[in-house]
Design a protein around this motif. Structure first.
Motif, PDB file in Angstrom:
ATOM      1  N   SER A 191      -5.572  20.107  24.636  1.00 12.64           N
ATOM      2  CA  SER A 191      -4.761  20.676  23.661  1.00 12.64           C
ATOM      3  C   SER A 191      -6.180  21.604  23.017  1.00 12.64           C
ATOM      4  CB  SER A 191      -4.557  19.537  22.681  1.00 12.64           C
ATOM      5  OG  SER A 191      -3.687  18.713  23.337  1.00 12.64           O
ATOM      6  N   SER A 192      -5.626  22.761  22.538  1.00  8.58           N
ATOM      7  CA  SER A 192      -6.541  23.453  21.900  1.00  8.58           C
ATOM      8  C   SER A 192      -5.836  24.565  20.977  1.00  8.58           C
ATOM      9  CB  SER A 192      -7.574  24.218  22.961  1.00  8.58           C
ATOM     10  OG  SER A 192      -6.766  25.557  23.627  1.00  8.58           O
ATOM     11  N   ASN A 193      -6.598  25.503  20.242  1.00  7.47           N
ATOM     12  CA  ASN A 193      -5.942  26.605  19.564  1.00  7.47           C
ATOM     13  C   ASN A 193      -5.951  27.892  20.212  1.00  7.47           C
ATOM     14  OD1 ASN A 193      -8.664  27.545  19.411  1.00  7.47           O
ATOM     15  ND2 ASN A 193      -8.754  27.060  17.224  1.00  7.47           N
ATOM     16  N   GLY A 194      -6.486  27.844  21.352  1.00  6.97           N
ATOM     17  CA  GLY A 194      -6.438  29.080  22.208  1.00  6.97           C
ATOM     18  C   GLY A 194      -7.295  30.147  22.133  1.00  6.97           C
ATOM     19  N   LEU A 195      -8.363  29.736  21.082  1.00  4.86           N
ATOM     20  CA  LEU A 195      -9.520  30.739  21.177  1.00  4.86           C
ATOM     21  C   LEU A 195     -10.968  29.996  21.319  1.00  4.86           C
ATOM     22  CD1 LEU A 195      -8.433  31.750  17.092  1.00  4.86           C
ATOM     23  CD2 LEU A 195      -8.358  33.049  19.263  1.00  4.86           C
ATOM     24  N   PRO A 196     -11.546  30.873  22.208  1.00  8.53           N
ATOM     25  CA  PRO A 196     -12.827  30.252  22.521  1.00  8.53           C
ATOM     26  C   PRO A 196     -13.927  30.586  21.530  1.00  8.53           C
ATOM     27  CG  PRO A 196     -12.489  32.658  23.550  1.00  8.53           C
ATOM     28  CD  PRO A 196     -11.230  32.381  22.618  1.00  8.53           C
ATOM     29  N   ASP A 197     -15.123  29.959  21.873  1.00  7.89           N
ATOM     30  CA  ASP A 197     -16.345  30.007  20.816  1.00  7.89           C
ATOM     31  C   ASP A 197     -17.111  31.415  21.127  1.00  7.89           C
ATOM     32  OD1 ASP A 197     -17.593  28.860  23.062  1.00  7.89           O
ATOM     33  OD2 ASP A 197     -18.309  27.239  22.300  1.00  7.89           O
ATOM     34  N   HIS A 198     -16.851  32.201  21.983  1.00  7.48           N
ATOM     35  CA  HIS A 198     -17.629  33.404  22.242  1.00  7.48           C
ATOM     36  C   HIS A 198     -16.876  34.486  21.627  1.00  7.48           C
ATOM     37  CE1 HIS A 198     -14.961  34.440  25.593  1.00  7.48           C
ATOM     38  NE2 HIS A 198     -15.003  33.046  26.186  1.00  7.48           N
ATOM     39  N   ASP A 199     -17.737  35.825  21.644  1.00  4.51           N
ATOM     40  CA  ASP A 199     -16.888  36.745  21.446  1.00  4.51           C
ATOM     41  C   ASP A 199     -15.721  37.226  22.283  1.00  4.51           C
ATOM     42  OD1 ASP A 199     -18.323  37.304  19.199  1.00  4.51           O
ATOM     43  OD2 ASP A 199     -20.027  38.356  20.077  1.00  4.51           O
TER      44      ASP A 199
END
Length: 442
Positions: A191-199
């Motif tokens: 499960s995730s919000n689909g946004l990575p922690d990089h640019d």
């Protein structure tokens, strides 16, 4: 019996052996035209029939299930007859030898070879005639042929691989903030919000005017990775299949799509991807099209950067020899993919078994299950000549994207609130702006 007759007898015996051991229909599964009670006609392969359910596979490897009562009377009779025949084949007597299975006929051939070898040795000792040495070699050849046939058959049919270490898999994914997992007896769910922690987005020169927003990859809409993978008898080429949907999930919770876009083009080669190998789809959903090797800085080069949707891990580059699917089998029987610098980059073919969405057709088919995305804004066309040059995180749920067009800079500032109300401010080079708001359809 002279030498020529003896040799002829051996050849006949081996030909009979080859004929009897061949399976019905050769090496392919014969396709059949089926008729439903609705008079609908279609072609598919028969897989199995059990407890009133019929399993068929179409030419795109999609599995479909029907009730036997869905079929016309003639096809119902065919299904039952075929099923009885398959059960009769599976119930034939076989003798186990180690990890291999030898039929009674194979044992008869081996016995014949031993008898021929013993006879030749006896005659060679008694009469010292060289011709009997030839017979002995032929007898030994019979034994070797049968043995090799069974060894090769065992290797071909051994599609079982070790099950995944679920605890280890969870540890890889849960290193990343906003990524969580849970599992059942068949799948690990990511499960995730689909946004990575990089640019994101910087470097794209072929842009469809989409910007990344959050996705609800949670609960029943999570990514599912098999925990009991199995080698496929007929792996799917990713060049002619799976141009829709994800083929892997990165350990940071971001899906990875086929390196080819849905038009069959190398997305990387035509400038659709950012500096991290990703971009946004029509639902403003961010995803990769290349293996995210930059994640090795966080997980280590010796750990997987993703898991394919067939259950096998994806690693970085290697000097080991890879198979045609860009993977390798380890000494313990496990399988893993690796990456290379040029197309197809990774997973040239889906080596593990997967189930295809019956609503899709090759080449734009996809693996099932596949999480859903929800389109917020209308899908837009590529903005020719535009290049994304900057992307900033402005605060919670707030971002800014800058692109260059005709040597002028344009800015899109966008955000969303806790009620999922989205606001987009489009700022032109002269300072004028336009505001658009959207709310997802329920």
């Amino acid at each position: 019996m002279n030498h020529k007759k003896y040799t002829f007898l051996i050849c006949i015996f081996l030909l009979i052996s080859n004929s009897i051991s061949a399976h019905e229909g050769g090496h392919g599964i014969p396709s059949k035209q089926w008729e439903l009670t609705t008079n609908e006609l279609f072609k598919a392969h028969f897989i199995s029939y059990e407890n009133g359910e019929v399993w068929l596979m179409d030419g795109n490897h999609s599995i479909q299930t029907f009730q036997i009562t869905d079929f016309a009377e003639a096809d119902q009779k065919f299904i039952k007859t075929k099923n009885e025949f398959i059960h009769s084949l599976n119930s034939r007597t076989a003798i186990q030898l180690g990890s291999q299975s030898l039929s009674i006929f194979d044992w008869a051939l081996i016995g014949f070879g031993i008898l021929l070898l013993s006879f030749s040795v006896f005659k060679l000792i008694k009469q010292k005639t060289v011709v009997y040495l030839t017979h002995g070699v032929l007898g030994l050849g019979v034994i070797l042929i049968v043995s090799c046939k069974n060894v090769n058959s065992t290797k071909t049919n051994n599609l079982e691989v070790p099950e995944n270490n679920v605890a280890e898999m969870r540890a890889f994914f849960e290193r990343f903030e906003d990524v969580s997992t849970h599992s059942d007896e068949n799948y690990l769910y990511v499960s995730s919000n689909g946004l990575p922690d990089h640019d994101m987005m910087v470097g794209i020169t072929n842009w469809q005017q989409q910007v990344p927003i959050k996705q609800n990859y949670t609960g029943d809409n999570s990514w599912a990775i098999p925990t009991h993978p199995k080698m496929a008898e007929h792996p799917l080429s990713t060049k002619t299949n799976l141009l829709k949907g994800a083929i892997a999930v990165a350990v940071n919770g971001i899906p990875i799509f086929n390196p080819l876009n849905n038009r069959g083009e190398d997305a990387n080669a035509i400038g659709e991807l950012d500096n991290w190998g990703g971009h946004c789809g029509r639902a403003d959903d961010y995803h990769y099209h290349l293996p995210p090797l930059h994640l090795q800085d966080q997980v280590g080069a010796w750990n997987p950067v993703a898991y394919a949707v067939d259950g096998f891990p994806v690693y970085g580059e290697t000097t080991d020899t890879l198979d045609e699917y860009l993977g390798k089998t380890n000494p313990d029987g496990s399988y893993q993919y690796h990456t290379i610098k040029e197309y197809p980059y990774f997973i040239a073919g889906m080596r593990g078994e997967v189930q295809l969405d019956p609503k899709t057709k090759a080449p734009e088919n996809q693996v099932y299950p596949q999480p859903r995305t929800q389109e917020l804004r209308p899908a837009l066309r590529p903005l020719r000549g535009a290049e994304i040059i900057d992307f900033k995180f402005l605060g919670e749920n707030s971002y800014s994207l800058t692109y260059s067009l005709d040597s002028k800079e344009y800015i899109i500032n966008y955000n969303w609130d806790s009620e999922d109300n989205y606001s987009y401010q489009f700022i032109n080079p002269d300072g004028s702006s336009k505001l658009e708001t959207y709310t997802p359809r329920k």
